[in-house]
Design a protein around this motif. Structure first.
Motif, mmCIF file in Angstrom:
data_model
loop_
_atom_site.group_PDB
_atom_site.id
_atom_site.type_symbol
_atom_site.label_atom_id
_atom_site.label_comp_id
_atom_site.label_asym_id
_atom_site.label_seq_id
_atom_site.Cartn_x
_atom_site.Cartn_y
_atom_site.Cartn_z
ATOM 1 N N ALA A 210 19.546 56.539 44.146
ATOM 2 C CA ALA A 210 19.430 56.617 46.084
ATOM 3 C C ALA A 210 20.852 56.782 45.972
ATOM 4 N N LYS A 211 21.187 56.953 47.297
ATOM 5 C CA LYS A 211 22.889 57.243 47.652
ATOM 6 C C LYS A 211 23.174 56.074 48.476
ATOM 7 N N ILE A 212 24.674 55.861 48.328
ATOM 8 C CA ILE A 212 24.885 54.965 48.806
ATOM 9 C C ILE A 212 26.615 54.866 49.659
ATOM 10 N N ILE A 213 27.100 54.616 50.277
ATOM 11 C CA ILE A 213 28.128 54.552 51.466
ATOM 12 C C ILE A 213 28.689 53.709 50.723
ATOM 13 N N ILE A 214 29.526 53.330 50.729
ATOM 14 C CA ILE A 214 30.626 51.653 50.186
ATOM 15 C C ILE A 214 31.934 51.664 50.318
ATOM 16 N N GLY A 215 33.048 50.778 50.914
ATOM 17 C CA GLY A 215 34.695 50.912 51.208
ATOM 18 C C GLY A 215 34.336 49.717 51.888
ATOM 19 N N THR A 216 35.223 49.352 51.876
ATOM 20 C CA THR A 216 35.979 47.909 52.660
ATOM 21 C C THR A 216 36.150 47.799 54.430
ATOM 22 N N LYS B 272 37.197 47.557 57.950
ATOM 23 C CA LYS B 272 37.944 48.111 59.084
ATOM 24 C C LYS B 272 39.462 46.460 59.032
ATOM 25 N N GLY B 273 40.723 46.869 58.548
ATOM 26 C CA GLY B 273 41.785 46.394 58.917
ATOM 27 C C GLY B 273 41.738 45.177 57.041
ATOM 28 N N ASP B 274 40.845 45.169 56.275
ATOM 29 C CA ASP B 274 40.747 45.305 55.287
ATOM 30 C C ASP B 274 41.178 46.179 54.175
ATOM 31 N N ILE B 275 42.068 45.798 53.203
ATOM 32 C CA ILE B 275 43.072 46.780 52.133
ATOM 33 C C ILE B 275 42.226 45.597 50.673
ATOM 34 N N HIS B 276 41.772 44.369 51.165
ATOM 35 C CA HIS B 276 41.289 44.213 49.218
ATOM 36 C C HIS B 276 40.124 44.826 48.933
ATOM 37 N N ASP B 277 40.065 45.366 47.701
ATOM 38 C CA ASP B 277 39.444 46.139 47.243
ATOM 39 C C ASP B 277 38.330 46.376 45.639
ATOM 40 N N ILE B 278 39.069 44.986 45.049
ATOM 41 C CA ILE B 278 38.680 44.605 43.616
ATOM 42 C C ILE B 278 37.485 44.637 43.817
ATOM 43 N N LEU C 271 34.094 55.279 50.409
ATOM 44 C CA LEU C 271 34.815 55.557 51.134
ATOM 45 C C LEU C 271 36.823 54.870 51.217
ATOM 46 N N GLY C 272 36.643 53.736 50.162
ATOM 47 C CA GLY C 272 38.194 53.142 50.198
ATOM 48 C C GLY C 272 37.930 52.054 50.696
ATOM 49 N N VAL C 273 39.454 51.887 51.529
ATOM 50 C CA VAL C 273 40.051 50.835 52.382
ATOM 51 C C VAL C 273 39.535 50.976 53.620
ATOM 52 N N ASP C 274 39.624 49.669 54.285
ATOM 53 C CA ASP C 274 40.161 50.002 55.625
ATOM 54 C C ASP C 274 39.262 50.473 56.261
#
Lengths: 484, 210
Positions: B89-95, B97-103, B122-125
């Motif tokens: 299945a396909k999953i879109i992931i990211g943090t 809006k406004g959050d750059i804590h990505d660990i 999609l990375g952060v923010d």
């Protein structure tokens, strides 16, 4: 690690500087020469007299410095202790640290009912099995003092039960030379014979002088027997500052060391080079309750001080840690275990005993051996320090990941995560939601669960049927003899 | 059986190269895609997950097993049939809006990839428009949003709202992060909350009803 010290960062701790060591040592020598010690053992008095000690009234013997210095010089500076199968497991000396339980706790907290009751022989078996299963418990004491075994026999029985349930080295007490001899026979039967036992000792006998400055007949008899038979012996006083010793720590320390060294002189005069572990316990008597504190900060100060002193002497050193004055496993227990274990490890004492103790040396609670094991693991990791070499400084990986990346999936992380990071087996590291979801277990609950699980699932390597039969026979003979 | 065992061992041990060569060898020697997928790759990750649950292996080990699994999957992809594709299945992931804590988000992404899912990071923010747009574009099954701060977690609600506005009822929203809870998940109308990376995988499977 030692060869590449510039690349290695290790916690280093020392209380006394060289001139302070010499000042205390000088005071110890003056106590022995000018005050002397009282010895209730004629053979020991004669031995000392024939080598130049002065005999005074009331069994007091004044020991000149040259005898003390000679004993320090002739006693071995390191001592290898083996397990039941003659594999070397403890190289006592330098700052190497080994941990184990103690002996003689008359009360036990029942693992199932949690009541405080008299210790039984089955508790000795249980604590031995748990100690056997614990990776950081290097040697085994009886832990409990069973009430369901007759006095005069209980140390023999304890030794037999310990030897049957673990092959780790056994640290044991004896009442007198008589039961010590029986235990030595049992150990000899396990090793093959007494020569094999002396070559590959897996036992350490514990005996102590009586503060202030006295040696009982039994203590001397055991010490001399151990010297003659080359049984590693631990001859260390337990002094109470303010009652059986001076209230000041410096004075208490000097008296206790004088007691230990006077024992060392008799031991080495009996048999030069015979194995001995030395040291002291100089703690405080609580001036309100008149009880013995196993964990007072003053005890830790004298512990650090005598460690420095005996490192200077170059003798294998006895230590005390992982014990508590609390009578039930609680916050006090945790605080005192952690404080004392870290201190003993930093002091670099070699044979660190009393792990798992409660109640000022009166109460056993076997799951606490597991707790001590866990904290020893934590302390050992701390003491181990960290490397500063190129690969550990990790500049290549830092460049590779760069700002804003992450290190989780780096090979460097995989390669080093096991060796660089210690992980607890018992202490909580779960997140709050996961902890709530997993039954909200406290450390106390987990320890008891783990202890019960070990008793169900851990099966120590048994003695061979022949050796077991030999021990049974020695035990029967001892029982018959005591009935007479 | 030898090749399947090799693939299985490579994934368990986190050996990326061996996993790839194992899968290639398996395909060459005519072992079915299904068998390689199920008996080689997926069952190996199941064992790794089980060991992780027991504290026998640690996160870096799981991540490297996941990498090996993922590398094996890449080799298999051209041969996957429709029904087998559904497993990924396909999953879109990211943090949020406004959050750059990505660990935490990275960890979840790696675990999901390791479990065989197609993850689009999609990375952060990431704002709600970007999340929803990417979900439509990729025909994704799940949007996973992570936040560490109580000040940014409120932006997760926008993702749920926008998705609902666009009538994307088949797209589920999974949320996670230190300040979150099941209660908050219900409050903003998200579909699931994962307490940690391992649970995120479990929750994804539940959402997909597999």
């Amino acid at each position: 690690m030692e060869a590449d010290l510039s690349n290695y960062c290790v916690p280093r701790f020392r209380l006394l500087d060289d001139s302070q060591i010499k000042r205390i040592h000088h005071s110890v020598l003056r106590i022995l020469d000018e005050v002397g010690v009282r010895i209730y053992h004629n053979q020991a008095i004669d031995l000392l007299a024939s080598h130049g000690a002065r005999i005074k009234a009331n069994n007091v013997v004044q020991i000149p410095s040259f005898l003390v210095e000679a004993a320090i010089a002739s006693a071995p500076s390191s001592l290898v202790i083996y397990n039941r199968d003659k594999a070397p497991v403890m190289d006592l000396g330098e700052r190497k640290i080994f941990f184990g339980t103690g002996t003689d706790l008359p009360k036990s907290i029942d693992l199932k009912t949690r009541e405080i009751r008299d210790t039984k022989a089955e508790d000795v078996v249980a604590s031995t099995i748990i100690s056997d299963a614990m990776p950081n418990i290097d040697f085994i004491g009886s832990y409990g003092l069973p009430k369901d075994v007759p006095t005069g026999l209980h140390y023999i029985r304890c030794f037999q039960l310990e030897a049957e349930n673990s092959k780790k080295p056994i640290f044991f007490t004896a009442e007198s030379q008589e039961d010590l001899r029986v235990i030595w026979e049992m150990a000899g039967a396990i090793a093959g014979n007494s020569e094999a036992l002396a070559r590959h000792p897996f036992i350490i006998s514990y005996s102590e002088p009586t503060s202030p400055l006295s040696h009982s007949k039994e203590a001397m008899a055991k010490l001399i027997f151990c010297a003659e038979e080359k049984i590693p012996v631990n001859y260390t006083p337990a002094l109470l500052a303010g009652s059986t010793g001076p209230v000041t720590l410096a004075g208490a320390l000097a008296v206790a060391v004088a007691e230990a060294l006077s024992g060392l002189v008799v031991h080495q005069l009996t048999n030069k080079g015979a194995p001995i572990i030395s040291g002291v316990a100089a703690t405080t008597m609580d001036m309100l309750e008149a009880t013995v504190s196993y964990t007072s900060p003053e005890f830790r100060l004298t512990h650090s001080a005598y460690a420095d002193l005996f490192h200077y002497y170059g003798l294998p050193i006895w230590g005390t840690a992982g014990c508590s004055d609390s009578h039930f496993p609680d916050l006090q227990t945790g605080a005192e275990y952690a404080f004392t274990l870290l201190n003993a490890a930093l002091d670099g004492t070699n044979l660190i005993h009393d792990c798992g103790y409660l109640g000022q040396g009166f109460v056993a609670s076997p799951e606490l051996i597991i707790f001590a094991d866990e904290l020893i693991g934590m302390v050992k990791r701390y003491i181990h320090g960290f490397s500063l070499d190129t690969d550990h400084l990790a500049l290549d990986v830092i460049k590779h990941v760069g700002p804003g990346g992450h290190f989780l999936a780096e090979k460097h992380t995989l390669d080093y995560c096991m060796q660089e990071h210690w992980r607890p087996a018992i202490l909580n590291r779960k997140s709050l939601p996961n902890w709530l979801k997993n039954g909200k277990k406290t450390v106390n609950e987990k320890l008891v669960e783990k202890a019960l699980e070990i008793l169900q699932t851990h099966h120590p390597e048994p003695l061979s049927p022949e050796v077991k039969a030999d021990l049974d026979q020695i035990w029967s003979a001892a029982q018959k003899k005591s009935r007479r | 059986m030898g090749v399947l065992e090799d693939i299985y061992t490579a994934v368990v041990d986190g050996k990326v190269d061996y996993a790839v060569s194992g899968v290639e060898k398996g395909l060459h020697s005519g072992i079915s895609v299904d068998e390689i997928l199920n008996k080689g790759l997926i069952s190996a990750m199941d064992l790794v997950g089980e060991r992780f649950g027991k504290g026998q292996v640690f996160l870096p080990h799981v991540i490297w097993s996941a990498k090996a699994m993922q590398a094996g999957m890449e080799c298999l992809k051209p041969y996957l049939t429709g029904s087998q594709h559904e497993k990924t299945a396909k999953i879109i992931i990211g943090t949020a809006k406004g959050d750059i804590h990505d660990i935490g988000k990275n960890l979840v992404a790696m675990m999901l990839e390791g479990a065989g899912f197609d993850v689009f990071d999609l990375g952060v923010d990431v704002d709600s428009e970007t999340f929803v747009q990417k979900a439509v574009q990729e025909n994704a099954d799940i949007i996973a949003v992570s936040a560490l701060l109580t000040t940014t977690m409120i932006n997760m609600a926008d993702v749920v709202d926008l998705k609902n506005q666009k009538n994307l009822s088949s797209v589920k929203v999974l949320i996670g992060g230190a300040p979150l809870s099941t209660e908050y998940c219900e409050e903003i109308g998200a579909d699931a909350y994962g307490v940690d990376a391992m649970e995120a995988v479990t929750k994804v499977r539940q959402l997909l009803n597999r």
